[in-house]
Scaffold this motif. Structure first.
Motif, mmCIF file in Angstrom:
data_model
loop_
_atom_site.group_PDB
_atom_site.id
_atom_site.type_symbol
_atom_site.label_atom_id
_atom_site.label_comp_id
_atom_site.label_asym_id
_atom_site.label_seq_id
_atom_site.Cartn_x
_atom_site.Cartn_y
_atom_site.Cartn_z
ATOM 1 N N TYR A 182 31.122 -9.729 15.125
ATOM 2 C CA TYR A 182 29.618 -9.408 15.627
ATOM 3 C C TYR A 182 28.636 -10.403 16.970
ATOM 4 C CZ TYR A 182 24.710 -7.515 16.228
ATOM 5 O OH TYR A 182 24.236 -7.646 16.814
ATOM 6 N N ARG A 197 17.299 -12.127 19.207
ATOM 7 C CA ARG A 197 16.461 -10.868 18.450
ATOM 8 C C ARG A 197 17.651 -10.125 18.524
ATOM 9 N NH1 ARG A 197 13.744 -6.302 21.905
ATOM 10 N NH2 ARG A 197 15.861 -6.390 22.571
ATOM 11 N N ASP A 198 18.818 -9.243 19.451
ATOM 12 C CA ASP A 198 20.475 -8.576 18.869
ATOM 13 C C ASP A 198 21.279 -9.545 17.614
ATOM 14 O OD1 ASP A 198 19.143 -7.193 20.588
ATOM 15 O OD2 ASP A 198 20.706 -7.924 22.205
ATOM 16 N N ARG A 201 20.530 -9.609 14.061
ATOM 17 C CA ARG A 201 20.626 -8.311 13.110
ATOM 18 C C ARG A 201 21.333 -8.565 12.371
ATOM 19 N NH1 ARG A 201 20.260 -4.632 18.753
ATOM 20 N NH2 ARG A 201 18.602 -4.078 19.533
ATOM 21 N N GLY A 202 20.843 -7.669 10.559
ATOM 22 C CA GLY A 202 21.562 -7.808 9.787
ATOM 23 C C GLY A 202 21.378 -9.397 9.262
ATOM 24 N N THR A 203 21.169 -10.514 9.662
ATOM 25 C CA THR A 203 21.187 -11.735 8.971
ATOM 26 C C THR A 203 19.968 -11.381 8.327
ATOM 27 O OG1 THR A 203 19.979 -12.166 10.369
ATOM 28 C CG2 THR A 203 22.495 -12.671 10.774
ATOM 29 N N SER A 204 20.535 -12.646 7.358
ATOM 30 C CA SER A 204 19.063 -12.542 6.028
ATOM 31 C C SER A 204 18.770 -14.249 5.474
ATOM 32 C CB SER A 204 19.753 -12.066 4.571
ATOM 33 O OG SER A 204 20.544 -12.498 4.041
ATOM 34 N N LYS A 209 22.119 -16.657 10.001
ATOM 35 C CA LYS A 209 21.701 -16.650 12.058
ATOM 36 C C LYS A 209 22.079 -18.037 12.419
ATOM 37 C CE LYS A 209 17.429 -15.619 9.214
ATOM 38 N NZ LYS A 209 15.733 -15.986 9.035
#
Length: 689
Positions: A182, A197-198, A201-204, A209
C-alpha cells in the motif's frame, strides 16, 4: 564573645588553630539552615511550602513525644514539562521530632535529580556547565537536546554483534507485506502533512506508522546526483524534497524526521562519517560529517535507519543513481549499523561499549550484502592484511552459501573451499606489493545467478610463494563440499583440496547415488595438454555405491582435477561439481595416459591392471579386470588370448606385446554371439623384435 575579649592575641591564635577542624561542621549547619537562600532555588512558591510545613508541624506533634512525618503537597503551579514530571517523582516530607520540650523540624523540597544545596554551596569551580534538558521521556533513554545527551545502559546493545538478528527489535517482516504494498503505491501529495495522513490510514502502532513512512520514502525519493555535485542546487527542506522527488542524504533524513513528527514518532537527525559511494579502503575521516541518517524512538528505545541507502545506490564513480530497495538499513542492529555509519556524537552508536573512530576506520569493509546473505563474521577483522606468501580468509555463515573471489580482478590467485557454515580462502599473491581482494556471494537457491559484492580487503604482500603457480583457469571452489554432496558425491576419500603425491599417482573416491553420472578431466599450466590427454590421464570406475577417479600425471607440476556430473534423467550437459589441486615435485615422474576406453566400456566395469595406456614392447603383460555380465573377455594382439574368470569375479590372464603395435580388450556378451565388442585399447611402445 566576652570570653574572647579576655584572651590575648596569642591565646586567640591558639584557639583558632584548635577550632579550625570544626569549621566544616559549622558550615554544614549554616547551609542546612539557609538552603532557601540559594539564588537559583529561592522561589516564592517554595517559601509558601515551608510556611505550610511549619504550620503542619505544629499540628502534627502530640503531647507524648512521638515522631511524626507529614507529607506536604506544594500548591499547584505551571511547570516546564520536565519539571512537572520530576515533581511526580519528588520526595516531599516534613520530619517532626519531639525531644522533651524541644521540637526540631527539618523541611527539604527539591525535584528529583536537582543538585543538592550543600553541593552548590561548596562548588569551588563551575567546571563543565550543561543546560538541563526540558524534554521528558518515559524511559531512561537518549534525550534529544542541543547541549548534551543522556544515555541509559538498559537500552544499549552489545558490541560486537551476537549474530542473533539483523534488527534492533524483534519484528516479523511478513506482517508488513500488505502495508508495504500500500505505502509504495501512495502518490506524492501537495504537502507533507497530507502525505502522512494518507500513509497512516489503517496503521495502529508506531512501528507500522514508521514502516509506511520508510517504504514510501525509499520507493519515491531518488538520490539527487546534481545536488551531490553542486551544493548550490541541493535542498534539505522536506517540502522541496517532496516537490522535486530528489534529495541528498540530508534531505532524506529531514523528510523522515518531519514525517515522523507528524505521525507522533520521536525522531532525530544524525550526522557522521560513512563508508558509502566513493569510499576507499584506508580512508581517514576528519572534519565535517559526510552523511546523515535518523534515529527513531519505538517502544521506549531508540533505533537506527538510513533511508538514503535503503532507497538504492549510486555507481562507483558517483555518476548515476539506481533505485534498489535495501531492507538492511531499516531498524538495523547498532553493532551492524556502525560498520559503515559512525555518528559524530558517539552515544548515538547505541552500543555498549562504543567503538572508536580508529576502530571504525580499520575495520574490514563488510557491505550490507554481507549480512543480507546470512553471513555472520569474517577474519581478519581489519581491512589491511599483511601477507607472507599466503593469506587465509575465513567467513562464517548461517547457511550454505556460494562464494567467489578476485585478486586484482582475477580469479586465479586463491584456493576457495566451501563449508556448510561458510568458507575458507587461501590467497597467494603473485608479486610483492599491494593487492585488492574482493569477495562475492550468492544464495545457491536463488534464481538470481549474479554474485553480489560482500567484502573487501587490501593485502600488503611481503613475500611470494614461487612454488605454487595456480592455473589461469582455476575452477573454485576446490575440494569436496556441501555443493558436491548435493551433486551426488558423498563421503570423499580426500577431504583436502590440495593433494600432494610423491610418485605422481593418486585416487579419489566417493559414495554416490545410482541416478548420477560423472566424468573427469586433468589440466595444468606446466605444458599444453590435448583434450585427449586431459581425459585419459584420469580413469573412472564404479561399483554399486562408490565411484573412483584414478589419476596419473605426466610430469612434475601442479594440476587441476575437475569432476563433472549430471542426473541421468536430466537433459543437458555436465556441470562442474568438484575440483582438486594435485601437486608433484618428483622430477622422475613420467606417467603415460590410461588405456583408451571405448563407448562400450561401462561405468561399473573395473580395471585393475594394466593401468598404463602405453605398454612396453616384447613383454608379457598381466591383465586383470572386473567385467560383469559377459560370457567372454579376450585380449587381441599378434594373437588372441582369452582371459579366465576367477571366483572373485575378475577376468585374469596374460598376453605378449611382441610383434604388435597395440593390444585391444574385447568382450562377448552372450556365448552364441558371433561378434565381439572392443572395450579397451593399449598402445605398444618401442619396436617389436
Amino acid at each position: 564573645m566576652a570570653l574572647l575579649d579576655c584572651l590575648s592575641r596569642t591565646q586567640k591564635i591558639i584557639l583558632a588553630i584548635l577550632c579550625f577542624p570544626l569549621l566544616p561542621f559549622y558550615l554544614c549547619y549554616v547551609c542546612c539552615c539557609s538552603s532557601d537562600e540559594d539564588g537559583g532555588e529561592a522561589k516564592a512558591s517554595q517559601k509558601g511550602d515551608l510556611r505550610r510545613a511549619e504550620e503542619a508541624k505544629n499540628d502534627a506533634v502530640d503531647g507524648h513525644g512521638v515522631k511524626v512525618t507529614v507529607n506536604i503537597q506544594p500548591s499547584p503551579r505551571t511547570l516546564p514539562r520536565s519539571t512537572a514530571t520530576q515533581r511526580e517523582q519528588t520526595d516531599k516530607s516534613v520530619e517532626c521530632n519531639v525531644n522533651g520540650n524541644r521540637e526540631v523540624v527539618t523541611v527539604e523540597i527539591h525535584p528529583k535529580k536537582r543538585t543538592a544545596n550543600l553541593v552548590k554551596k561548596f562548588s569551588f569551580g563551575k567546571g563543565k556547565v550543561t543546560s538541563r534538558n526540558e524534554a521528558v521521556y518515559e524511559n531512561e533513554g537518549y534525550v534529544n537536546d542541543q547541549n548534551g545527551t543522556k544515555v541509559s545502559n538498559a537500552i544499549l546493545l552489545a558490541y560486537p554483534w551476537d549474530g542473533s538478528t539483523l534488527k534492533s527489535m524483534r519484528i516479523d517482516l511478513n506482517q508488513f507485506k500488505q502495508l508495504d504494498a500500500y505505502a509504495s503505491e501512495v502518490r506524492a501529495s501537495s504537502s507533507v502533512e497530507v502525505l502522512v495522513r494518507d500513509l497512516l490510514r489503517g496503521t495502529s502502532s508506531d512501528v507500522e506508522k514508521l514502516r509506511a513512512i520508510w517504504v514510501w520514502v525509499t520507493h519515491h525519493i531518488a538520490y539527487d546526483m546534481e545536488g551531490y555535485r553542486n551544493p548550490n542546487l541541493r535542498s534539505a527542506s522536506p517540502d522541496d524534497v517532496l516537490r522535486t522527488g530528489r534529495a541528498v542524504c540530508a534531505g532524506y533524513s529531514s523528510l523522515v524526521q518531519r514525517m515522523c513528527s507528524l505521525a507522533g514518532i520521536e525522531c532525530k537527525e544524525l550526522s557522521g562519517y560513512s563508508k558509502g559511494a566513493g569510499y576507499k579502503l584506508g580512508n581517514r575521516f576528519r572534519g565535517e560529517s559526510d552523511h546523515a541518517w535518523n534515529a527513531v524512538r519505538l517502544a521506549g528505545s531508540w533505533h537506527l535507519l538510513d533511508a538514503t541507502w535503503g532507497a538504492g545506490h549510486v555507481t562507483d564513480n558517483v555518476s548515476q543513481f539506481e533505485f534498489k530497495y535495501n531492507e538492511f538499513y531499516f531498524l538495523t542492529h547498532p553493532a551492524l549499523f556502525v560498520g559503515d555509519h559512525f555518528p559524530l556524537e558517539g552515544q548515538w552508536q547505541l552500543l555498549r561499549p562504543q567503538i572508536s573512530l580508529k576502530q571504525f576506520e580499520d575495520a574490514a569493509f563488510r557491505k550490507s550484502c554481507f549480512y543480507n546473505s546470512g553471513l555472520l563474521s569474517s577474519q581478519p577483522e581489519s581491512w589491511l592484511i599483511h601477507s607472507d606468501q599466503k593469506t587465509t580468509i575465513t567467513i562464517k555463515s548461517s547457511s550454505p552459501t556460494l562464494f567467489m573471489q578476485t585478486l586484482n580482478d582475477k580469479e586465479n590467485h586463491g584456493i576457495l573451499t566451501l563449508k556448510p557454515d561458510g568458507m575458507m580462502l587461501d590467497v597467494y599473491p603473485p608479486e610483492i606489493g599491494k593487492h585488492s581482494l574482493k569477495i562475492y556471494c550468492r544464495d545457491p537457491d536463488s534464481t538470481e545467478k549474479m554474485y553480489n559484492s560482500a567484502l573487501h580487503y587490501e593485502i600488503q604482500c611481503k613475500a611470494v610463494d614461487r612454488g605454487l603457480n595456480l592455473p589461469e583457469d582455476l575452477k573454485n571452489p576446490m575440494g569436496p563440499s556441501w555443493m558436491s554432496e548435493q551433486s551426488g558425491l558423498c563421503d570423499p576419500s580426500q577431504r583436502d583440496s590440495l593433494v600432494h603425491t610423491a610418485d605422481g599417482r593418486c585416487s579419489f573416491s566417493f559414495r554416490v547415488d545410482s541416478h548420477w553420472e560423472f566424468l573427469s578431466m586433468l589440466s595444468t599450466e606446466v605444458f599444453r595438454m590435448t583434450d585427449d590427454e586431459q581425459r585419459r590421464h584420469t580413469f573412472m570406475s564404479r561399483t554399486v555405491d562408490r565411484v573412483k577417479f584414478q589419476v596419473q600425471i605426466p610430469r612434475p607440476g601442479l594440476y587441476q582435477l575437475c569432476i563433472y556430473g549430471k542426473e541421468r534423467t536430466m537433459a543437458g550437459s555436465f556441470s562442474n561439481v568438484c575440483n582438486y589441486l594435485i601437486s608433484c615435485t618428483n622430477p622422475k615422474v613420467s606417467w603415460p595416459v590410461f588405456p583408451l576406453k571405448y563407448t562400450t566400456w561401462q561405468e561399473h566395469y573395473e580395471l585393475v591392471e594394466p593401468l598404463s595406456g602405453v605398454l612396453p614392447a616384447n613383454r608379457t603383460i598381466r591383465f586383470k579386470m572386473r567385467v560383469p555380465g559377459v560370457s567372454q573377455v579376450s585380449v587381441q594382439g599378434k594373437a588372441t588370448q582369452d582371459l579366465c574368470l576367477d571366483t572373485d569375479g575378475f577376468w585374469n590372464g596374460c598376453c605378449s606385446t611382441a610383434g604388435c603395435l597395440d593390444l585391444s580388450v574385447m568382450i562377448r556378451e552372450n556365448p552364441n554371439d558371433l561378434t565381439r565388442s572392443f572395450i579397451l585399447n593399449y598402445q605398444v611402445g618401442g619396436k617389436s623384435d
